[in-house]
Design a protein around this motif. Structure first.
Motif, PDB file in Angstrom:
ATOM      1  N   ALA A 153       0.828  -1.210   0.000  1.00  0.00           N
ATOM      2  CA  ALA A 153       0.000   0.000   0.000  1.00  0.00           C
ATOM      3  C   ALA A 153       0.863   1.262   0.000  1.00  0.00           C
ATOM      4  O   ALA A 153       0.559   2.240  -0.693  1.00  0.00           O
ATOM      5  CB  ALA A 153      -0.930  -0.016   1.214  1.00  0.00           C
ATOM      6  N   GLN A 154       1.949   1.218   0.753  1.00  0.00           N
ATOM      7  CA  GLN A 154       2.841   2.376   0.807  1.00  0.00           C
ATOM      8  C   GLN A 154       3.503   2.618  -0.545  1.00  0.00           C
ATOM      9  O   GLN A 154       3.598   3.765  -1.014  1.00  0.00           O
ATOM     10  CB  GLN A 154       3.903   2.159   1.880  1.00  0.00           C
ATOM     11  N   LEU A 155       3.952   1.546  -1.201  1.00  0.00           N
ATOM     12  CA  LEU A 155       4.566   1.684  -2.523  1.00  0.00           C
ATOM     13  C   LEU A 155       3.550   2.147  -3.560  1.00  0.00           C
ATOM     14  O   LEU A 155       3.903   2.866  -4.503  1.00  0.00           O
ATOM     15  CB  LEU A 155       5.203   0.360  -2.945  1.00  0.00           C
ATOM     16  N   GLN A 156       2.295   1.751  -3.396  1.00  0.00           N
ATOM     17  CA  GLN A 156       1.250   2.249  -4.291  1.00  0.00           C
ATOM     18  C   GLN A 156       1.093   3.765  -4.146  1.00  0.00           C
ATOM     19  O   GLN A 156       0.979   4.480  -5.146  1.00  0.00           O
ATOM     20  CB  GLN A 156      -0.085   1.553  -3.988  1.00  0.00           C
ATOM     21  N   ARG A 157       1.096   4.238  -2.904  1.00  0.00           N
ATOM     22  CA  ARG A 157       0.948   5.673  -2.669  1.00  0.00           C
ATOM     23  C   ARG A 157       2.119   6.462  -3.269  1.00  0.00           C
ATOM     24  O   ARG A 157       1.960   7.617  -3.667  1.00  0.00           O
ATOM     25  CB  ARG A 157       0.830   5.952  -1.169  1.00  0.00           C
ATOM     26  N   LYS A 158       3.284   5.827  -3.333  1.00  0.00           N
ATOM     27  CA  LYS A 158       4.470   6.498  -3.864  1.00  0.00           C
ATOM     28  C   LYS A 158       4.614   6.318  -5.374  1.00  0.00           C
ATOM     29  O   LYS A 158       5.567   6.829  -5.971  1.00  0.00           O
ATOM     30  CB  LYS A 158       5.721   5.967  -3.161  1.00  0.00           C
ATOM     31  N   GLY A 159       3.697   5.560  -5.971  1.00  0.00           N
ATOM     32  CA  GLY A 159       3.708   5.411  -7.414  1.00  0.00           C
ATOM     33  C   GLY A 159       4.556   4.272  -7.949  1.00  0.00           C
ATOM     34  O   GLY A 159       4.810   4.189  -9.150  1.00  0.00           O
ATOM     35  N   TRP A 160       4.974   3.354  -7.067  1.00  0.00           N
ATOM     36  CA  TRP A 160       5.821   2.239  -7.507  1.00  0.00           C
ATOM     37  C   TRP A 160       5.007   1.063  -8.052  1.00  0.00           C
ATOM     38  O   TRP A 160       5.495   0.317  -8.902  1.00  0.00           O
ATOM     39  CB  TRP A 160       6.669   1.726  -6.339  1.00  0.00           C
ATOM     40  N   ILE A 161       3.794   0.856  -7.517  1.00  0.00           N
ATOM     41  CA  ILE A 161       3.026  -0.360  -7.781  1.00  0.00           C
ATOM     42  C   ILE A 161       1.651  -0.014  -8.341  1.00  0.00           C
ATOM     43  O   ILE A 161       1.049   1.003  -7.974  1.00  0.00           O
ATOM     44  CB  ILE A 161       2.884  -1.196  -6.481  1.00  0.00           C
ATOM     45  N   ASP A 162       1.151  -0.873  -9.193  1.00  0.00           N
ATOM     46  CA  ASP A 162      -0.176  -0.761  -9.775  1.00  0.00           C
ATOM     47  C   ASP A 162      -1.209  -0.438  -8.688  1.00  0.00           C
ATOM     48  O   ASP A 162      -1.421  -1.226  -7.765  1.00  0.00           O
ATOM     49  CB  ASP A 162      -0.511  -2.105 -10.440  1.00  0.00           C
ATOM     50  N   PRO A 163      -1.872   0.706  -8.777  1.00  0.00           N
ATOM     51  CA  PRO A 163      -2.818   1.107  -7.728  1.00  0.00           C
ATOM     52  C   PRO A 163      -4.090   0.277  -7.687  1.00  0.00           C
ATOM     53  O   PRO A 163      -4.855   0.373  -6.721  1.00  0.00           O
ATOM     54  CB  PRO A 163      -3.127   2.574  -8.074  1.00  0.00           C
ATOM     55  N   THR A 164      -4.353  -0.540  -8.718  1.00  0.00           N
ATOM     56  CA  THR A 164      -5.577  -1.347  -8.723  1.00  0.00           C
ATOM     57  C   THR A 164      -5.426  -2.648  -7.937  1.00  0.00           C
ATOM     58  O   THR A 164      -6.401  -3.359  -7.739  1.00  0.00           O
ATOM     59  CB  THR A 164      -5.996  -1.681 -10.164  1.00  0.00           C
ATOM     60  N   ILE A 165      -4.217  -2.966  -7.505  1.00  0.00           N
ATOM     61  CA  ILE A 165      -3.972  -4.207  -6.754  1.00  0.00           C
ATOM     62  C   ILE A 165      -4.488  -4.063  -5.328  1.00  0.00           C
ATOM     63  O   ILE A 165      -4.300  -3.037  -4.678  1.00  0.00           O
ATOM     64  CB  ILE A 165      -2.472  -4.538  -6.755  1.00  0.00           C
ATOM     65  N   ASN A 166      -5.142  -5.102  -4.845  1.00  0.00           N
ATOM     66  CA  ASN A 166      -5.578  -5.147  -3.446  1.00  0.00           C
ATOM     67  C   ASN A 166      -4.401  -5.620  -2.599  1.00  0.00           C
ATOM     68  O   ASN A 166      -3.963  -6.773  -2.736  1.00  0.00           O
ATOM     69  CB  ASN A 166      -6.762  -6.095  -3.291  1.00  0.00           C
ATOM     70  N   PRO A 167      -3.851  -4.783  -1.714  1.00  0.00           N
ATOM     71  CA  PRO A 167      -2.637  -5.162  -0.979  1.00  0.00           C
ATOM     72  C   PRO A 167      -2.782  -6.414  -0.129  1.00  0.00           C
ATOM     73  O   PRO A 167      -1.867  -7.238  -0.096  1.00  0.00           O
ATOM     74  CB  PRO A 167      -2.367  -3.926  -0.105  1.00  0.00           C
ATOM     75  N   THR A 203      11.393 -14.432  -8.642  1.00  0.00           N
ATOM     76  CA  THR A 203      11.409 -12.989  -8.418  1.00  0.00           C
ATOM     77  C   THR A 203      10.759 -12.253  -9.586  1.00  0.00           C
ATOM     78  O   THR A 203      10.002 -11.288  -9.391  1.00  0.00           O
ATOM     79  CB  THR A 203      12.856 -12.505  -8.221  1.00  0.00           C
ATOM     80  N   HIS A 204      11.037 -12.702 -10.801  1.00  0.00           N
ATOM     81  CA  HIS A 204      10.455 -12.093 -12.001  1.00  0.00           C
ATOM     82  C   HIS A 204       8.929 -12.162 -11.937  1.00  0.00           C
ATOM     83  O   HIS A 204       8.233 -11.159 -12.198  1.00  0.00           O
ATOM     84  CB  HIS A 204      10.984 -12.824 -13.236  1.00  0.00           C
ATOM     85  N   LEU A 205       8.399 -13.328 -11.581  1.00  0.00           N
ATOM     86  CA  LEU A 205       6.951 -13.491 -11.466  1.00  0.00           C
ATOM     87  C   LEU A 205       6.381 -12.601 -10.354  1.00  0.00           C
ATOM     88  O   LEU A 205       5.316 -11.992 -10.505  1.00  0.00           O
ATOM     89  CB  LEU A 205       6.612 -14.951 -11.188  1.00  0.00           C
ATOM     90  N   PHE A 206       7.101 -12.538  -9.243  1.00  0.00           N
ATOM     91  CA  PHE A 206       6.674 -11.730  -8.097  1.00  0.00           C
ATOM     92  C   PHE A 206       6.570 -10.258  -8.499  1.00  0.00           C
ATOM     93  O   PHE A 206       5.562  -9.581  -8.227  1.00  0.00           O
ATOM     94  CB  PHE A 206       7.695 -11.908  -6.974  1.00  0.00           C
ATOM     95  N   LEU A 207       7.611  -9.746  -9.146  1.00  0.00           N
ATOM     96  CA  LEU A 207       7.642  -8.339  -9.541  1.00  0.00           C
ATOM     97  C   LEU A 207       6.579  -8.040 -10.594  1.00  0.00           C
ATOM     98  O   LEU A 207       5.923  -6.980 -10.554  1.00  0.00           O
ATOM     99  CB  LEU A 207       9.024  -7.970 -10.068  1.00  0.00           C
ATOM    100  N   ASN A 208       6.396  -8.964 -11.540  1.00  0.00           N
ATOM    101  CA  ASN A 208       5.385  -8.755 -12.573  1.00  0.00           C
ATOM    102  C   ASN A 208       3.977  -8.761 -11.992  1.00  0.00           C
ATOM    103  O   ASN A 208       3.105  -8.011 -12.438  1.00  0.00           O
ATOM    104  CB  ASN A 208       5.498  -9.828 -13.652  1.00  0.00           C
ATOM    105  N   ALA A 209       3.748  -9.617 -10.990  1.00  0.00           N
ATOM    106  CA  ALA A 209       2.419  -9.681 -10.369  1.00  0.00           C
ATOM    107  C   ALA A 209       2.057  -8.349  -9.722  1.00  0.00           C
ATOM    108  O   ALA A 209       0.891  -7.935  -9.719  1.00  0.00           O
ATOM    109  CB  ALA A 209       2.375 -10.806  -9.341  1.00  0.00           C
ATOM    110  N   LEU A 210       3.054  -7.676  -9.163  1.00  0.00           N
ATOM    111  CA  LEU A 210       2.817  -6.374  -8.533  1.00  0.00           C
ATOM    112  C   LEU A 210       2.863  -5.228  -9.538  1.00  0.00           C
ATOM    113  O   LEU A 210       2.491  -4.105  -9.207  1.00  0.00           O
ATOM    114  CB  LEU A 210       3.885  -6.122  -7.457  1.00  0.00           C
ATOM    115  N   ASN A 211       3.341  -5.525 -10.758  1.00  0.00           N
ATOM    116  CA  ASN A 211       3.611  -4.474 -11.740  1.00  0.00           C
ATOM    117  C   ASN A 211       4.507  -3.411 -11.099  1.00  0.00           C
ATOM    118  O   ASN A 211       4.262  -2.209 -11.204  1.00  0.00           O
ATOM    119  CB  ASN A 211       2.311  -3.851 -12.251  1.00  0.00           C
ATOM    120  N   LEU A 212       5.562  -3.894 -10.426  1.00  0.00           N
ATOM    121  CA  LEU A 212       6.490  -3.009  -9.732  1.00  0.00           C
ATOM    122  C   LEU A 212       7.375  -2.298 -10.751  1.00  0.00           C
ATOM    123  O   LEU A 212       8.110  -2.931 -11.502  1.00  0.00           O
ATOM    124  CB  LEU A 212       7.354  -3.806  -8.751  1.00  0.00           C
ATOM    125  N   ARG A 213       7.303  -0.996 -10.757  1.00  0.00           N
ATOM    126  CA  ARG A 213       7.999  -0.208 -11.770  1.00  0.00           C
ATOM    127  C   ARG A 213       9.476  -0.015 -11.415  1.00  0.00           C
ATOM    128  O   ARG A 213       9.866  -0.136 -10.256  1.00  0.00           O
ATOM    129  CB  ARG A 213       7.317   1.152 -11.906  1.00  0.00           C
TER     130      ARG A 213
END
Length: 223
Positions: A153-167, A203-213
């Motif tokens: 949730a914190q990374l979403q607020r900072k613009g790192w992660i897809d905001p549509t994901i339920n934390p 790790t690749h799958l993990f990062l893609n699931a979060l759409n971590l920029r």
């Protein structure tokens, strides 16, 4: 770990002296070795006591039953496997990027899992029938799921992660993916990738699931 310790993780009238604490730890180490070698059903209290260099009767000064000491072994493993959250992912002294932290955390988790795969296999078998132990582990791990959820949730607020994901859902789903993948690979041996490749693909799958920029949304627009 900030979660409350389940009531039966420590014998209420157990010793508090330094020697008593050391003896109790020796019994836990002996129990882990016996459970690894014999499994839960075949393991005997007399074997655990003998491995620890104690009499059979001395066991009951520290533990009520084989079930109790097995549960403590299982919870100690749970602590070990969740330690990378504090030592890698949420390390306050780290200057690494979120991606690097997740990669380091996955690597340490899988290294520990591989090293302890034999006893973990026994624990997973018992948990399929011991609903009490299964619930203990779930409740014990709840604090870490909340930490991951809050971090997402914190990374979403900072613009790192897809905001549509339920934390909360993401924290549970990704945790299940990592642990089940580790069990299928390192305990059941259902597939045998190169270790480094296994870490990297997970790790690749993990990062893609979060759409971590690679950087927060909107950052570096002028570069």
């Amino acid at each position: 770990m900030a979660t409350a310790v389940p009531a039966d993780r420590e014998k209420p009238n157990g010793p508090r002296s330094r020697k008593g604490v050391a003896t109790r730890a020796r019994l836990l180490g002996a129990a882990k070795a016996v459970f690894e070698e014999d499994g839960f059903l075949e393991a005997r209290i007399s074997d655990i006591a003998e491995r620890a260099g104690l009499s059979h009767g001395s066991f009951y000064h520290y533990f009520d039953s084989k079930e109790q000491i097995f549960r403590e072994v299982a919870m100690a493993l749970s602590d070990l496997l969740h330690a990378p959250l504090s030592t890698a992912i949420f390390d306050p002294s780290s200057t690494a990027s979120p991606q690097e932290r997740i990669r380091a955390g996955n690597r340490r988790f899988l290294e520990d899992y591989r090293r302890e795969a034999k006893i973990i296999g026994v624990i997973e078998q018992v948990c399929r029938h011991d609903t009490h132990l299964n619930m203990m582990r779930f409740e014990h791990e709840q604090h870490d799921r909340e930490r991951v959820s809050n971090s997402i949730a914190q990374l979403q607020r900072k613009g790192w992660i897809d905001p549509t994901i339920n934390p909360a859902i993401a924290a549970s789903a990704l945790g299940a993916m990592v642990t089940r993948f580790a069990e299928m690979w390192l305990v059941q041996g259902l597939f045998q990738p190169d270790f480094d490749d296994g870490v990297e693909q997970l790790t690749h799958l993990f990062l893609n699931a979060l759409n971590l920029r690679e950087r927060p949304a909107g950052a570096g627009a002028a570069e």
